[in-house]
Write an enzyme that holds these catalytic residues in place. Structure first.
Site, mmCIF file in Angstrom:
data_model
loop_
_atom_site.group_PDB
_atom_site.id
_atom_site.type_symbol
_atom_site.label_atom_id
_atom_site.label_comp_id
_atom_site.label_asym_id
_atom_site.label_seq_id
_atom_site.Cartn_x
_atom_site.Cartn_y
_atom_site.Cartn_z
ATOM 1 N N SER A 53 0.730 -1.124 -0.122
ATOM 2 C CA SER A 53 -0.078 -0.005 0.008
ATOM 3 C C SER A 53 0.863 1.270 -0.003
ATOM 4 O O SER A 53 0.434 2.484 -0.242
ATOM 5 C CB SER A 53 -0.809 -0.098 1.176
ATOM 6 O OG SER A 53 -0.200 0.118 2.447
ATOM 7 N N HIS A 92 1.039 4.341 6.759
ATOM 8 C CA HIS A 92 0.422 5.171 5.808
ATOM 9 C C HIS A 92 0.769 6.602 6.100
ATOM 10 O O HIS A 92 1.533 6.831 6.969
ATOM 11 C CB HIS A 92 -0.907 5.129 5.446
ATOM 12 C CG HIS A 92 -1.487 3.812 4.964
ATOM 13 N ND1 HIS A 92 -2.675 3.407 5.093
ATOM 14 C CD2 HIS A 92 -0.776 2.921 4.300
ATOM 15 C CE1 HIS A 92 -2.835 2.190 4.506
ATOM 16 N NE2 HIS A 92 -1.679 2.121 3.938
ATOM 17 N N ASP A 119 -7.858 6.294 4.565
ATOM 18 C CA ASP A 119 -8.056 5.048 5.348
ATOM 19 C C ASP A 119 -9.108 5.134 6.143
ATOM 20 O O ASP A 119 -9.337 3.995 7.073
ATOM 21 C CB ASP A 119 -6.612 5.125 6.488
ATOM 22 C CG ASP A 119 -5.559 4.920 5.672
ATOM 23 O OD1 ASP A 119 -5.338 4.326 4.352
ATOM 24 O OD2 ASP A 119 -4.721 4.888 6.187
#
Length: 176
Positions: A53, A92, A119
């Site tokens: 990701s 992230h 998210d």
């Protein structure tokens, strides 16, 4: 049976010495880990990237070094956070920061570089932001692909058991 023959051949004292050596190695590793956690102000100062990701910034298997300083988090920083009730931490990038003017409390919105959406789908139902308290650490450095062994052992538990079994057998029959 083999352990009994080994005990008679080398003596109980030798086996105890091997056991104590093994325990001292484990204790030393634990103390180093806890020292790093204290120094970096992070419960987990080192993590392995488990998904794609964050590509192309970080790839699956990269080892990330974290530090959790006291300065406010800024948009663009890569953080590792944990959602309450979920086991696996997430790596992230911070996309938006909202700071309450009265309390200076930070609320963050994150997104994986390789993901099309933010998210909010990963947060708990009804949760729109993560809080500063959810942050495990900020990424300060990395080693590419050095964590692939960890991923392989999680993906293939037989590999983990084989490696542990081999290490146990080698430690029992070593001459030192």
């Amino acid at each position: 049976m083999d352990v009994l023959l080994h005990a008679k051949k080398y003596g109980v004292r030798s086996l105890l010495l091997q056991g104590l050596t093994f325990l001292s190695v484990l204790t030393s590793a634990f103390m180093i880990w806890k020292g790093l956690a204290l120094f970096t102000n992070s419960e987990s100062p080192v993590v392995v990237v488990l998904s794609g990701s964050m590509e192309p910034a970080y790839y699956r298997g990269d080892i990330l070094f974290l530090h959790n300083g006291y300065t406010p988090i800024e948009v663009g920083e890569v953080v590792v956070y944990k959602v309450e009730g979920k086991e696996v931490p997430i790596v992230h990038r911070v996309m938006k920061v909202h700071t309450e003017s009265e309390t200076n409390k930070q609320y963050l919105l994150t997104k994986g570089d390789n993901n099309s959406a933010d998210d909010r789908g990963l947060y708990n139902p009804g949760q729109l932001w993560i809080q500063r308290d959810d942050i495990i650490g900020r990424v300060k450095g990395f080693v590419p692909y050095a964590g692939m062994g960890t991923i392989w052992m999680n993906d293939y538990p037989q590999l983990k058991m084989g490696l542990l079994g081999t290490l146990c057998i080698l430690s029992l029959f070593s001459n030192d």
